[in-house]
Design a protein around this motif. Sequence first.
Motif, PDB file in Angstrom:
ATOM      1  N   ASP A  22       0.762  -1.334  -0.173  1.00 14.91           N
ATOM      2  CA  ASP A  22       0.086  -0.078  -0.220  1.00 14.91           C
ATOM      3  C   ASP A  22       0.974   1.144  -0.416  1.00 14.91           C
ATOM      4  N   PRO A  23       1.557   1.385   0.680  1.00 16.55           N
ATOM      5  CA  PRO A  23       2.558   2.653   0.817  1.00 16.55           C
ATOM      6  C   PRO A  23       3.850   2.396   0.004  1.00 16.55           C
ATOM      7  N   LEU A  24       3.647   1.547  -0.905  1.00 14.74           N
ATOM      8  CA  LEU A  24       4.680   1.767  -2.407  1.00 14.74           C
ATOM      9  C   LEU A  24       3.532   2.155  -3.452  1.00 14.74           C
ATOM     10  N   TYR A  25       2.816   1.661  -3.395  1.00 13.61           N
ATOM     11  CA  TYR A  25       1.311   2.477  -4.366  1.00 13.61           C
ATOM     12  C   TYR A  25       1.840   3.964  -4.039  1.00 13.61           C
ATOM     13  N   ARG A  26       1.205   4.574  -3.191  1.00 13.33           N
ATOM     14  CA  ARG A  26       0.760   5.521  -2.359  1.00 13.33           C
ATOM     15  C   ARG A  26       1.834   6.466  -2.911  1.00 13.33           C
ATOM     16  N   GLU A  27       3.798   6.118  -2.800  1.00 13.07           N
ATOM     17  CA  GLU A  27       4.631   6.724  -3.656  1.00 13.07           C
ATOM     18  C   GLU A  27       5.305   6.530  -4.574  1.00 13.07           C
ATOM     19  N   VAL A  28       4.593   5.758  -5.217  1.00  9.28           N
ATOM     20  CA  VAL A  28       4.993   5.773  -7.204  1.00  9.28           C
ATOM     21  C   VAL A  28       3.869   7.311  -7.202  1.00  9.28           C
ATOM     22  N   VAL A  29       2.316   6.477  -7.140  1.00  8.40           N
ATOM     23  CA  VAL A  29       1.451   7.816  -7.624  1.00  8.40           C
ATOM     24  C   VAL A  29       1.405   9.055  -6.961  1.00  8.40           C
TER      25      VAL A  29
END
Length: 247
Positions: free
Chosen positions: A188-195
Amino acid sequence: MNLVNPITLTYLRNSEYFELITDLKSGMAGILPSTPVSDDLNTRFNAVYDELDTATRIDRGTVLTEKVQAADESRGTTWKAMDLMVEAHLNSPVPEEVESAKIIRRVFDVYGDFRKRSYDSESSEARNLIQDLEKSKNSEHVTRIRLDAWLPLYKTQQDEFKALQNERDTEAGYKASGDVRAVRLKMDPLYREVVNLVNSYISIGLATPEMENFVVVMNQKIKRYNDSLAIRQGKNTGGDDSDTPDE
């Protein structure tokens, strides 16, 4: 100015979540400029994606369960066919066949109809039945009432069932280490980092055409999931909880 739209990852089913993350992985390939920040993010994202891929595949245990059930039904069908063959030969016009059928019937009656027992109990009883039928003193009778073609099939079905059961049990044993929920919490936090990184490039006017196209494509996918979540939430509000997210 188009930014990647928000989505509540928590409510996505495991299959939906994996599909979305896979789309993100495919779409982000090559669109982020190579910097220490983006390179590090890519490395961490890909590592956790591999975990998610493995965990998601392990979580799909229903396929093996269905195979185990089908194998159990197949061996049960063969047992019933053999039992009926014995019964048919009890009414044979050939005295020798009747005598052989009586002998084999006694063997079957020792174990009874064990098909409704637990898998392990049925396997144990089936193994004992097969061993008794294979004894030299019974071989002539087995052949005379035409069980000689079905007995090897039944034995093979037992082996196939046990192999599938062992495979499923092995998979279940590793399931704890492949728990999808735990990996999702890491992703989840990696998804948000990419976005957030993509959105920051767009916000300061440094987005490339490829990056802008990535946003358009991702937003279309996110819209589809958000629409599904809205419909699902509406059903749940109405008292139907059959579409709750996967554990």
